[in-house]
Design an enzyme around this catalytic site. Structure first.
Site, PDB file in Angstrom:
ATOM      1  CB  SER A 142      -0.869   0.156   1.327  1.00 39.09           C
ATOM      2  OG  SER A 142      -0.163   0.252   2.495  1.00 39.09           O
ATOM      3  CD  GLU A 158       3.891  -2.867  -7.816  1.00 39.12           C
ATOM      4  OE1 GLU A 158       2.923  -2.303  -7.963  1.00 39.12           O
ATOM      5  OE2 GLU A 158       3.991  -3.983  -7.784  1.00 39.12           O
ATOM      6  CB  CYS A 217      -1.469  -3.156  -7.367  1.00 38.31           C
ATOM      7  SG  CYS A 217      -0.238  -3.856  -8.170  1.00 38.31           S
TER       8      CYS A 217
HETATM    9  C1  UN1 Z   1       0.044  -6.524  -8.315  1.00 42.37           C
HETATM   10  O1  UN1 Z   1      -1.085  -6.452  -8.252  1.00 42.37           O
HETATM   11  O2  UN1 Z   1       0.876  -6.375  -7.422  1.00 42.37           O
HETATM   12  O3  UN1 Z   1      -0.319  -6.687 -14.294  1.00 42.37           O
HETATM   13  C2  UN1 Z   1       0.694  -7.099  -9.369  1.00 42.37           C
HETATM   14  C3  UN1 Z   1      -1.188  -7.233 -13.385  1.00 42.37           C
HETATM   15  C4  UN1 Z   1      -0.292  -8.593 -12.791  1.00 42.37           C
HETATM   16  C5  UN1 Z   1       0.675  -8.291 -11.732  1.00 42.37           C
HETATM   17  C6  UN1 Z   1      -0.160  -7.490 -10.711  1.00 42.37           C
HETATM   18  N1  UN1 Z   1       0.786  -9.327 -13.976  1.00 42.37           N
HETATM   19  O4  UN1 Z   1      -2.020  -7.335 -13.312  1.00 42.37           O
END
Ligand code: UN1
Length: 510
Positions: free
Chosen positions: A244, A265, A299
Site C-alpha cells: 500500500s 510499487e 494493484c
Molecule cells: C500486483 O497486483 O501487485 O499486471 C501485480 C498484472 C499482474 C501483476 C499485478 N501481471 O495485473
C-alpha cells in the site's frame, strides 16, 4: 448472481490439500504458535507456524551479505543457470503452487496458475538477461581515452511483498536480483506463509543442486518488526517493497535516511477511458476482467471508468448484464470467476467505501452485497458498479475490493483531466478506434501512469515490460525491460591508453 454461497470446501479438506501440496514441494511443516496460515475460502486458520525471530533475521541478513561476496564474482551466466533451474522446478510444481495460492489468497484456479506462469516467464527472461547485462561505450572528448560503463552487483536486496501476488512479485525481484549478482532476503506478507515457504523451498533445492552459496536467498516468515529490520539494516542495499501507499510512505523515508535505495510499487487507482468510437464488445469483456478479476485485489485492478456521455448508459447496462452472470464462490470450482476477498476486514472496507460514495450522491447500479453462507468468517462480495456524479475523495482513494466507479465526460481534454486527477499513477487504458485519441492518450500530456494501454484493460501486464507507476505508486519499476538496472550499481570508467595527461573541459594544469 449467486444469492448465497452454498457449497464451500471444509477447512479440514483445505488443510489436507495444503499439507499434501507442501509435502510434494518438500516443505517440512514446522508447527508453532507465532503466525497463522489461514484461508479466505472459509475464513479459518489452517496451521500455526513458527516465525523467524529478530535474532534469526539479523543472522539471515548477515549470511546473505556474506554470500554476496562469493555470488558477485560468480559469472552472470552461471548465476543464470540457478534461475533456469528454479524455472524448471516452478514448471514441475505449477499445480502445487497454484493450489497453495488459491488456498491462501482465494484466487480462482486459472488466475493462480497464471501467477505461477508469470514466475516461470520471469525466470526465462532473467536467464536470457544473465548474458545481456550490457554497459555502454561512450565517445570520449579526449584523444586516446576510452569512456565506458560497467554494471556491478549491488549487494543484499530486501524484498517485501504483498498478499495479492504472494509468489509472482517475489520472483520479479528475486530472479532478476540473482542474475544481477545480488543476494536476497524476503519478507513476504504474513497472510501467505505457505506459498512463501513453498517457493522458498524450490529455490533452496535449486541452490543445493547447483552448488550455489546456500545463503543467496533467505526467507523471513515473520511480522512487521522483522520487515522493519530489513528496511533499517545498512547491509540491505536495495529494499524493493510492494504494497500500500501507506506502507511505502514509511519504508521510503526510512531507507532514504540511511542512504539505501528503495524500489516502491504501491497503490494504484487505475482508470479506463471509453470513447464513442470504442469497440464495445471488446471493451466490455476487458473491463469486466480488469475490474472483477482477482476479486478486485490487483494493484492494476480497474477502479474508475471514464465514459463518454453519449454511450455511458449503454456501457453501464451492458456491464451490469455481464456482472449479473458472474459466478461467485469457491475458487476451486471450475465455473467460479469471483472468489473471496482476503478477509472480513476487506469486506468491511468495501462496505464503508460504498457508504461514503452514496453520501456523495452515488447510484449503486449493481452489487455491493456480502453473500452469506456456510462460512461466516469469509468475505464473498458481489462486485459493484457505482455511478458517481463527480470524482469525490472516496473515488480518489484505492479501496482493495471490486468497486468500479463510473464517471462521464464530454470533451477529450476533460477525460484526460479526470483520468490524471488522482494521487496514484500505476495503470491506465483507453478504448477507441480513433488514432488521434489513442495517440493523445499515450502522449506526454496524456495518461500520467507507468502503464498506458490501448484497447486492452489495465491489469494483466506481461513480464517483458517494466512494471510500476508514478506519483503515490512510488516510481519504482520491477520485472522486464531494463528494470534490472535498479538491482545493480553503475561504474563510469575512463581509461587513458596514452602517456599524455589530457584534462577534460580543456583545463590546463601543470
Ligand atoms: C500486483 O497486483 O501487485 O499486471 C501485480 C498484472 C499482474 C501483476 C499485478 N501481471 O495485473
Amino acid at each position: 448472481m449467486t444469492e448465497n454461497i452454498v457449497t464451500l470446501p471444509s477447512t479440514g479438506s483445505l488443510r489436507d490439500r495444503a499439507r499434501a501440496r507442501l509435502e510434494r514441494v518438500g516443505v517440512p511443516l514446522v508447527l508453532g504458535e507465532d503466525i497463522h496460515a489461514r484461508t479466505p475460502i472459509t475464513g479459518d486458520d489452517l496451521f500455526g507456524l513458527e516465525a523467524t525471530t529478530l535474532d534469526e533475521a539479523e543472522r539471515a541478513i548477515a549470511a546473505a551479505a556474506e554470500a554476496f561476496r562469493t555470488w558477485r564474482t560468480t559469472p552472470a551466466p552461471v548465476r543464470g543457470a540457478l534461475v533456469r533451474r528454479l524455472g524448471d522446478l516452478l514448471r514441475e510444481h505449477q499445480d502445487d503452487l497454484a493450489d497453495l495460492i488459491t488456498i491462501e489468497v482465494g484466487k480462482i484456479r486459472s488466475e493462480a496458475l497464471g501467477e505461477v506462469q508469470e514466475m516461470i516467464d520471469i525466470c526465462d527472461f532473467a536467464v536470457g538477461l544473465s548474458r545481456q547485462l550490457y554497459g555502454r561505450t561512450i565517445a570520449s572528448e579526449r584523444p586516446g581515452h576510452r569512456l565506458a560503463e560497467t554494471w556491478h552487483p549491488l549487494g543484499v536486496v530486501g524484498v517485501i511483498s504483498a498478499f495479492n501476488f504472494p509468489a509472482a512479485v517475489w520472483s520479479w525481484n528475486a530472479a532478476i536480483a540473482l542474475v544481477c549478482g545480488d543476494t536476497v532476503v524476503w519478507k513476504p506478507s504474513e497472510l501467505t506463509p505457505l506459498t512463501s515457504l513453498a517457493v522458498g523451498r524450490l529455490l533452496d533445492r535449486a541452490v543445493a543442486e547447483l552448488d550455489a552459496p546456500r545463503d543467496v536467498h533467505r526467507l523471513l516468515i515473520a511480522d512487521r518488526t522483522v520487515g522493519e529490520r530489513v528496511v533499517d539494516d545498512p547491509r540491505v542495499a536495495l529494499v524493493s517493497a510492494t504494497g500500500s501507499t501507506r506502507m511505502g510512505r514509511e519504508v521510503g523515508p526510512r531507507v532514504a535516511a540511511r542512504f539505501g535505495r528503495s524500489l516502491l510499487e504501491l497503490g494504484g487507482n487505475n482508470a479506463t477511458v471509453v470513447t464513442p468510437s470504442a469497440d464495445l464488445d471488446l471493451a466490455i469483456r476487458s473491463i469486466v476482467f480488469a475490474a472483477v478479476g482477482t476479486a478486485g485485489q490487483r494493484c492494476t485492478t480497474l477502479r474508475r471508468l471514464i465514459v463518454h456521455h453519449d454511450i455511458a448508459d449503454e456501457v453501464v447496462d451492458r456491464l451490469a448484464a455481464a456482472y449479473a452472470k458472474l459466478p461467485i464462490g469457491d475458487p476451486f470450482d471450475e465455473g467460479t470467476l469471483v472468489g473471496p476477498l482476503i478477509s472480513r476486514r476487506a469486506g468491511e472496507q468495501m462496505r464503508q467505501a460504498l457508504e461514503r460514495a452514496q453520501a456523495d450522491g452515488a447510484e449503486i447500479v449493481t452489487g455491493g452485497q456480502r453473500l452469506t453462507g456456510s462460512a461466516p468468517d469469509a468475505a464473498y462480495v458481489e462486485p459493484a458498479i457505482v455511478r458517481m456524479p463527480a470524482q469525490t475523495d472516496v473515488v480518489r482513494e484505492e479501496t482493495f475490493a471490486p468497486i468500479l466507479y463510473v464517471l462521464t465526460y464530454d470533451g477529450f481534454d476533460e477525460a484526460i483531466a479526470l483520468h490524471n486527477d488522482v494521487p496514484q499513477g500505476l495503470s491506465s487504458s483507453i478504448f477507441t478506434r480513433d488514432q488521434q485519441e489513442a495517440e493523445r492518450f499515450l502522449a506526454v500530456d496524456g495518461s500520467d501512469c507507468g502503464i498506458a494501454n490501448v484497447n486492452i484493460g489495465t491489469s494483466g501486464a506481461e513480464i517483458g515490460g517494466a512494471f510500476g507507476g508514478e506519483k503515490q505508486t512510488g516510481g519504482g519499476r520491477e520485472s522486464g525491460s531494463d528494470a534490472w538496472r535498479a538491482y545493480m550499481r553503475r561504474a563510469t570508467n575512463t581509461v587513458n591508453y596514452t602517456s599524455h595527461l589530457t584534462l577534460a573541459q580543456n583545463v590546463s594544469f601543470l
